[in-house]
Write a protein that holds these residues in place. Structure first.
Motif, PDB file in Angstrom:
ATOM      1  N   SER A  25       3.429   1.560  -7.627  1.00  0.00           N
ATOM      2  CA  SER A  25       2.337   2.523  -7.467  1.00  0.00           C
ATOM      3  C   SER A  25       1.191   2.019  -6.591  1.00  0.00           C
ATOM      4  N   PHE A  26       1.420   0.978  -5.817  1.00  0.00           N
ATOM      5  CA  PHE A  26       0.438   0.536  -4.822  1.00  0.00           C
ATOM      6  C   PHE A  26       0.745   1.279  -3.519  1.00  0.00           C
ATOM      7  N   TYR A  27       0.446   2.552  -3.533  1.00  0.00           N
ATOM      8  CA  TYR A  27       0.780   3.429  -2.412  1.00  0.00           C
ATOM      9  C   TYR A  27       0.112   2.986  -1.108  1.00  0.00           C
ATOM     10  N   THR A  28      -1.159   2.649  -1.160  1.00  0.00           N
ATOM     11  CA  THR A  28      -1.887   2.265   0.053  1.00  0.00           C
ATOM     12  C   THR A  28      -1.267   1.038   0.701  1.00  0.00           C
ATOM     13  N   GLU A  29      -0.943   0.037  -0.106  1.00  0.00           N
ATOM     14  CA  GLU A  29      -0.318  -1.183   0.422  1.00  0.00           C
ATOM     15  C   GLU A  29       1.049  -0.880   1.007  1.00  0.00           C
ATOM     16  N   MET A  30       1.786   0.020   0.379  1.00  0.00           N
ATOM     17  CA  MET A  30       3.099   0.411   0.903  1.00  0.00           C
ATOM     18  C   MET A  30       2.973   1.069   2.264  1.00  0.00           C
ATOM     19  N   MET A  31       2.061   2.030   2.380  1.00  0.00           N
ATOM     20  CA  MET A  31       1.905   2.740   3.645  1.00  0.00           C
ATOM     21  C   MET A  31       1.413   1.807   4.753  1.00  0.00           C
ATOM     22  N   THR A  32       0.527   0.894   4.419  1.00  0.00           N
ATOM     23  CA  THR A  32       0.070  -0.088   5.402  1.00  0.00           C
ATOM     24  C   THR A  32       1.244  -0.875   5.956  1.00  0.00           C
ATOM     25  N   SER A  33       2.142  -1.280   5.068  1.00  0.00           N
ATOM     26  CA  SER A  33       3.310  -2.059   5.491  1.00  0.00           C
ATOM     27  C   SER A  33       4.276  -1.226   6.326  1.00  0.00           C
TER      28      SER A  33
END
Length: 281
Positions: A25-33
């Protein structure tokens, strides 16, 4: 004007896979990657493979769920079931929340889903005092139906096998060690798969020497620092307190590559980074 990618529909173009795992659920970190690695949701030759554990622990459950549904609708998503997907479904089967569900972050996921359904914040006292209502509201979001319809045990390409923990294994009484279940694609049961999602695939590869002929197994579940620490200490790893070294401030949580195996779990709750492996086939 032609669709930007119309000219790309040719047999000489390869599919590009953006492989991630243990987003929690760390969506922001996923999208950054994903974006920093060039993922384009409008490119017909781009797909995301998630090697399990999309939910629990982070506070962006709703953004994660909405994105998963969007990617599925665009045929961009290959979603492999992880042990946290099992944990989430297990809460609804039990119809109660235990202390383990709290420590694993599953309770947070359920409360976030229920809040989205109700349209307002739910305090913990209200949530724990009315578990049946909480679970009912979370269920209404369609999360369990989505997981059942979307998640698969593994995905396979010409050169790779993608799983969460490892491919199914069993203990062999003759060799006194773990072995890969023969013809696992056909013979592994759902219980075998559920067990495999808790397996430390790095240890299976390093300690047991397990390989799949002519394939590289891509795994999540267990943090990559385990492999990097083992590489650093070699055979002397048993002389140090391995577990503490995996989480020391200078531990390496980047993608780990071994003989026939690649590990992705960058321990996002600690590092706030999601590893992304880009493959073309």
């Amino acid at each position: 004007t032609l669709f930007p990618y119309t000219t790309l529909f040719r047999s000489d173009f390869k599919m590009k896979y953006f492989v991630i795992s243990d987003i929690h659920s760390f969506y922001t970190e996923m999208m950054t990657s994903l974006l920093s690695n060039g993922f384009d949701a409008e490119n017909p030759y781009h797909k995301v493979i998630i090697c399990g554990d999309a939910f629990d622990r982070g506070d962006e459950t709703i953004k994660m769920f909405e994105w998963l549904k969007e990617m599925k609708s665009k045929d961009k998503l290959i979603y492999i079931r992880g042990n946290h997907e099992d944990l989430l479904e297990d809460v609804f089967r039990r119809n109660r929340i235990s202390s383990i569900d709290v420590s694993n972050g599953t309770y947070l996921t359920i409360k976030s889903l229920a809040q989205e359904q109700r349209g307002h914040v739910i305090d913990d006292f209200d949530a724990m005092s009315n578990i049946n209502t909480l679970l009912s509201d979370a269920y209404k979001t369609g999360i369990i139906q989505f997981l059942d319809e979307t998640c698969i045990d593994y995905y396979e390409t010409k050169n790779y096998i993608f799983v969460h923990g490892f491919i199914p294994t069993k203990y062999d009484d003759l060799t006194k060690s773990s072995i890969i279940i023969p013809s696992w694609r056909k013979n592994a049961t759902q219980r075998d798969w559920a067990s495999s999602r808790w397996t430390n695939g790095l240890s299976m590869a390093i300690d047991c020497g397990l390989r799949e002929p002519d394939k590289t197994i891509v795994v999540g579940h267990y943090h990559t620092s385990y492999g990097h620490v083992r590489d650093f200490y070699g055979k002397d790893y048993s002389k140090v307190y391995l577990r503490s070294l995996e989480f020391e401030p200078n531990a390496d949580f980047s993608i780990w590559k071994g003989n026939g195996i690649i590990a992705l779990d960058g321990c996002v709750t600690l590092t706030h980074k999601v590893n992304c492996l880009v493959l073309e086939e």
